[in-house]
Design a protein around this motif. Structure first.
Motif, PDB file in Angstrom:
ATOM      1  N   ASP A 118       3.794  -2.729   8.324  1.00 41.57           N
ATOM      2  CA  ASP A 118       4.984  -1.876   8.348  1.00 41.57           C
ATOM      3  C   ASP A 118       5.867  -2.098   7.124  1.00 41.57           C
ATOM      4  O   ASP A 118       6.504  -1.169   6.638  1.00 41.57           O
ATOM      5  N   ARG A 119       5.891  -3.314   6.596  1.00 44.20           N
ATOM      6  CA  ARG A 119       6.672  -3.584   5.381  1.00 44.20           C
ATOM      7  C   ARG A 119       6.052  -2.868   4.187  1.00 44.20           C
ATOM      8  O   ARG A 119       6.747  -2.258   3.383  1.00 44.20           O
ATOM      9  N   PHE A 129       6.660   0.821   4.438  1.00 46.88           N
ATOM     10  CA  PHE A 129       8.044   1.123   4.073  1.00 46.88           C
ATOM     11  C   PHE A 129       8.217   1.130   2.555  1.00 46.88           C
ATOM     12  O   PHE A 129       8.831   2.043   1.992  1.00 46.88           O
ATOM     13  N   PHE A 153      -2.811   2.296   6.733  1.00 43.15           N
ATOM     14  CA  PHE A 153      -1.589   2.866   6.167  1.00 43.15           C
ATOM     15  C   PHE A 153      -1.756   3.313   4.713  1.00 43.15           C
ATOM     16  O   PHE A 153      -0.883   3.954   4.163  1.00 43.15           O
TER      17      PHE A 153
END
Length: 189
Positions: free
Chosen positions: A109-110, A113, A134
């Motif tokens: 998720d980092r 982002f 991702f």
């Protein structure tokens, strides 16, 4: 009494303090011309001379430029600490783009982002390894891609890299570093 804190800082750059006329990749290219056969980077048993580093980075830069890397753009580097990472950093800089380090050990998720926040159009990765979900395959360029680079780009005032804070007090924030920030730092050492 006056403290002896060093010499005239304007001597660190012929253009005066804060005005180093070089880019990071121009300084590496100069080293490649001067000491082509000297070891530039080593990773375990893998070694590259300055000449080899320069040649590999230029070929990867051509592939990145063909995919749209240019001044004002950001290219993510999803690679571990290795010779390939150094080649990729130099390749991105030669296109005029800025690089964004994306450590594969970071939480997904980092990284997602940072990719979204930075608007990175491309990501250099080891396509021989399984890529995380991702990473959009359409944006991924292999770290071994090669193509001719018509012209090396970049200026001292161009963004060289973008790093993100830890985010310990909220969302991570991007910090932008220009070529002249890096070259002046080293010129002053």
């Amino acid at each position: 009494a006056a403290l002896p804190l060093g010499g005239d800082v304007s001597a660190s750059s012929a253009a005066g303090p804060g005005q180093n006329p070089a880019t990071i990749h121009a300084l590496i290219a100069a080293m490649a011309r001067e000491i082509s056969d000297a070891i530039a980077v080593e990773d375990g048993g893998r070694k590259l001379t300055y000449g080899e580093l320069e040649a590999r980075a230029t070929r990867l830069a051509g592939a990145l430029a063909a995919r749209g890397a240019r001044a004002g753009s950001v290219v993510g580097l999803y690679l571990g600490h290795s010779v390939d990472l150094v080649v990729s950093i130099l390749a991105v800089l030669k296109t005029g783009a800025a690089y964004l380090p994306l450590d594969p050990s970071y939480p997904a998720d980092r990284i997602a982002f940072m990719l979204e926040d930075s608007a990175a159009a491309l990501v250099v990765a080891d396509t021989g390894a399984a890529l995380p979900g991702f990473l959009d395959p359409a944006r991924v360029v292999s770290h071994t891609a090669e193509q001719d680079l018509p012209t090396v780009q970049g200026a001292p005032g161009d963004l060289a890299y973008l790093i993100y804070t830890s985010g310990s007090t909220g969302r991570p924030k991007g910090v932008m570093i220009e070529h002249r920030n890096v070259t002046n730092f080293f010129a002053g050492m």
